[in-house]
Design an enzyme around this catalytic site. Sequence first.
Site, PDB file in Angstrom:
ATOM      1  CG  LEU A  54      -2.004  -0.970   1.357  1.00 50.53           C
ATOM      2  CD1 LEU A  54      -2.564  -1.029   2.760  1.00 50.53           C
ATOM      3  CD2 LEU A  54      -3.014  -0.932   0.409  1.00 50.53           C
ATOM      4  N   GLY A  55       2.039   1.122   0.499  1.00 48.73           N
ATOM      5  CA  GLY A  55       2.899   2.387   0.784  1.00 48.73           C
ATOM      6  C   GLY A  55       4.003   2.036   1.497  1.00 48.73           C
ATOM      7  N   GLY A 102       7.001   5.556   7.504  1.00 51.58           N
ATOM      8  CA  GLY A 102       8.294   5.943   7.859  1.00 51.58           C
ATOM      9  C   GLY A 102       9.090   4.763   8.885  1.00 51.58           C
ATOM     10  N   GLY A 128       8.710   1.508   7.746  1.00 45.90           N
ATOM     11  CA  GLY A 128       8.825   0.310   6.935  1.00 45.90           C
ATOM     12  C   GLY A 128       7.524   0.145   5.919  1.00 45.90           C
ATOM     13  CG  ASP A 187       6.144  10.829  10.184  1.00 41.94           C
ATOM     14  OD1 ASP A 187       6.088  11.659   9.500  1.00 41.94           O
ATOM     15  OD2 ASP A 187       6.456   9.630   9.417  1.00 41.94           O
TER      16      ASP A 187
END
Length: 790
Positions: free
Chosen positions: A480-481, A484, A486, A599
């Site tokens: 999916l993406g 930060g 992993g 984040d």
Amino acid sequence: MSSIIEAFIKILLLFLLLPSSICQLSLDALKPDHPIRDGDVLVSSTQIFALGFFSPGNPQHRYVGVWYNKVPEQTIVWVANRDNPVNDSYGVLSINGDGGLVIHGKDPSTPLWSANVTLSSPYNFTAKLLDTGNLVLLENGSQRVVWEGFDYPSDTMLYFMKMGLNRRSGLECHLTSWKSKDDPGTGSYTYGIDPMGFPQLFLHKGREASWRAGPWIGDRLSALPVMTATIYNTSFVNNEDEITLVFAVAKDSLITRVVIDESGILQVFVWNDQWIKFSSHPTEWCDYYGQCGPNTNCDSEKDYKLACTCLPGFESKSPSLSVGKTGCIRKAGASTCQNGEGFVKVARVKLPDSSTAHVNMSMSLEECKQKCLMDCSCSAYTSADDRGGGIGCVTWHGDLMDMRTFSDFGQDLYVRVDVTSLGKRRQNKYSFELTARSTYFEEAAGGLVLDDSRINLELLLFHLNTIATATNNFSIENKLGEGGFGPVYKGILYDGKEIAVKRLSKFSGQGVEEFKNEVLLIAKLQHRNLVKILGCCFEGEEKILIYEYLPNKSLDSFIFNETRRAILSWTRRFEIILGIARGLLYLHEDSRLRIIHRDLKASNVLLDNSLNPKIADFGMARIFRGEQTEANTKRVVGTYGYMSPEYAMEGLFSIKSDVYSFGVLLLEIITGKKNAGSYEKYPYSNLIGHVWELWKEGRAVKIIDSSIGESYLVSEIIRCIQIALLCVQEFATDRPTMSAVVSMLSNDAALPSPRRPAFLLKTMSPSGDSSSNKGGCSVNDVTCTIVEAR
Ligand SMILES: *[C@@H]1O[C@H](CO)[C@@H](O)[C@H](O)[C@H]1NC(C)=O
Ligand SMILES: *[C@@H]1O[C@H](CO)[C@@H](O)[C@H](O)[C@H]1NC(C)=O
Ligand SMILES: *[C@@H]1O[C@H](CO)[C@@H](O)[C@H](O)[C@H]1NC(C)=O
Ligand SMILES: *[C@@H]1O[C@H](CO)[C@@H](O)[C@H](O)[C@H]1NC(C)=O
Ligand SMILES: *[C@@H]1O[C@H](CO)[C@@H](O)[C@H](O)[C@H]1NC(C)=O
Ligand SMILES: *[C@@H]1O[C@H](CO)[C@@H](O)[C@H](O)[C@H]1NC(C)=O
Ligand SMILES: *[C@@H]1O[C@H](CO)[C@@H](O)[C@H](O)[C@H]1NC(C)=O
Ligand SMILES: *[C@@H]1O[C@H](CO)[C@@H](O)[C@H](O)[C@H]1NC(C)=O
Ligand SMILES: *[C@@H]1O[C@H](CO)[C@@H](O)[C@H](O)[C@H]1NC(C)=O
């Protein structure tokens, strides 16, 4: 907590050593032949408190009061003649046969205040100010107290002051607010014990209930966390002599006070160089008495329009779906008398108004249930004392008023429901147990939550095989993406349930035990604006976190996409902003842990099917704790454009660095533009700089995303821009906390003017070459790591 207390103690020791700078006549006792005149002060034996004449406002009005002798800003805790000031500078407080203690001005024949006791031989009496702040009138020799100021509190409760009712003398003590900051006269708010039913503490405005702290349930008042025990050990007494609440000092060096201010807010202050507000009530919408009407539960985590829900077995009284003030009534046709009815647990609530409840301290919870079941008028029950699994029995009869949910404390209440509602509940529970591996479960209608003490690691553990199968061996198609910490994969479990799988990078440097503990802690964080963690997996080198899967992806895929952003009207965007703020507030202040996200960004906010925002990746900062100290880190993890200057440049992070990121996100939601890299052409090369320029020129309205639609109040958006600018101010200390942000978003009170924001990009790369910073991040929306050479 203990380190805070230690800090207080140090500070207190420091100023106890300071020499007293008072040059008036100081007395240690008030005697018949030594009255206190305006200008004199009476001090307690270890000089903690002082008594004398003061004027809070108009210098013509002189009052006799008690204040902290060593706190530089005069803080009045008790006032004698609050409604009758002396109008001249000849005020005297004296011992007098007729009245006991008397205050008068120039004319001694007209007393302005009196203790109303008659002393047959006043020369045998002395008045002293005790180290508790209590002014007492004593008989010589016997030392018998014939009158004490603590029986007549003003707006402040001090240690050892008893609040409540002396059943023998009939004397009733409560706090009463001042009229205004400069008038200590009797104001309209009172805080005291209502002895009816199961006795409870109430804050009233005149005769109307404003906030209910609720009944004493063994270790706390129903509406307050036990946490205050670190400052006070409170004791509650209810016997034939008295019904009273007393605060005692948990640490005798702490200076704290409970005060009801002139606007009717009950506040706890702790002295630490200045008065620090420790808590205040009512503050949340749900705090105010009976917001949702009878038979409802109020949930402050929701927007106030959705905060009210009917208790199980009840339905909205008004024909429209929303609950509103009218509250709820039994579902039509539901029978709750000898017809198969039962009870549903509503978890973590403030107990309903108990002024007509019945109490029996010698019954068990099971006996209580039976008693309630047998009595058709009984609408709910629970234990009277929440300690040790529950002691005693309280039953309610009739409507249940003024309940609310707390995110991390509160007591379970068992509400009577008809057989149909009971059955539906069982069914739900069954299907839930079949499919979900997590213990999170909230039934939309009743706000029912499973007890989180049942969360244990077994329930959370997944086998690596299961995860590998679910994600197709972590195949690229399932990815999916990249977060930060992993890559993230979509997975489908055997039973068809969709999950999001985060495979942590190997650099975590954390042991398995630590990791397990962290997951357990994070699993207990439950908030509707946080992504739910379902479990974890660790085998060999692998450390994996499993989350609920949210099909609508992240906020960035909406706000930065030309076509999709039109889906988000201003109302939607505002709800999203408020949701993110609440989620972050929960992380910072309301959960048992204090979590700094580090984040926060548009791609870390996921949207559920109804476009409710859910913050993701919030546990990462803790999971990676091994490498960082409390306030400083060598490994700066965060995303360019969202990082506060102190964090990006010095590795300093705090809740205020999250507030900064929130401000950036807020601007992005309003403008539909990314902060980093949006404004190459502008002098400040980022969105913040651009908004700031427009704001100064009064043209901020120009920045609003044009796809936001037509139906919005410009003033509302401008207010949000102002809040965002407050959040991105250069100095962390200037930025508001998230609780302040939530309250700014939820009401219309005037906002401060923002100071200059931090222009991070400019500061970091004065040449304007934004890709040449220390850590090698590119200016895009990917989390980066800056390793500082130290
Ligand atoms: C104090 O002043 C007020 C008006 O300023 C007056 O009404 C009141 O009677 C005065 N009280 C005394 C005791 O002189
Ligand atoms: C003394 O009595 C007067 C008149 O009844 C009353 O207004 C005042 O509050 C009393 N004072 C105290 C300290 O109770
Ligand atoms: C009462 O006590 C005070 C102080 O302790 C003393 O000054 C005073 O003389 C005593 N009065 C009598 C009548 O003993
Ligand atoms: C006051 O004190 C004196 C001596 O201490 C004693 O003789 C006298 O009886 C006392 N008076 C009263 C009314 O207690
Ligand atoms: C407060 O705690 C102290 C020490 O634990 C104890 O001695 C004291 O009695 C307590 N006071 C109250 C009011 O509970
Ligand atoms: C309280 O409960 C006990 C045990 O059920 C019972 O014996 C007692 O009569 C009850 N007390 C009152 C006041 O109802
Ligand atoms: C995943 O990998 C393992 C070992 O590399 C292999 O045996 C298995 O067939 C793979 N499964 C899938 C679904 O590709
Ligand atoms: C969100 O996801 C649901 C389920 O996949 C879908 O039906 C809905 O259209 C999506 N909404 C938006 C705004 O993309
Ligand atoms: C924007 O959203 C649309 C519709 O979901 C999608 O087809 C398109 O690829 C997206 N554009 C970008 C640049 O991601």
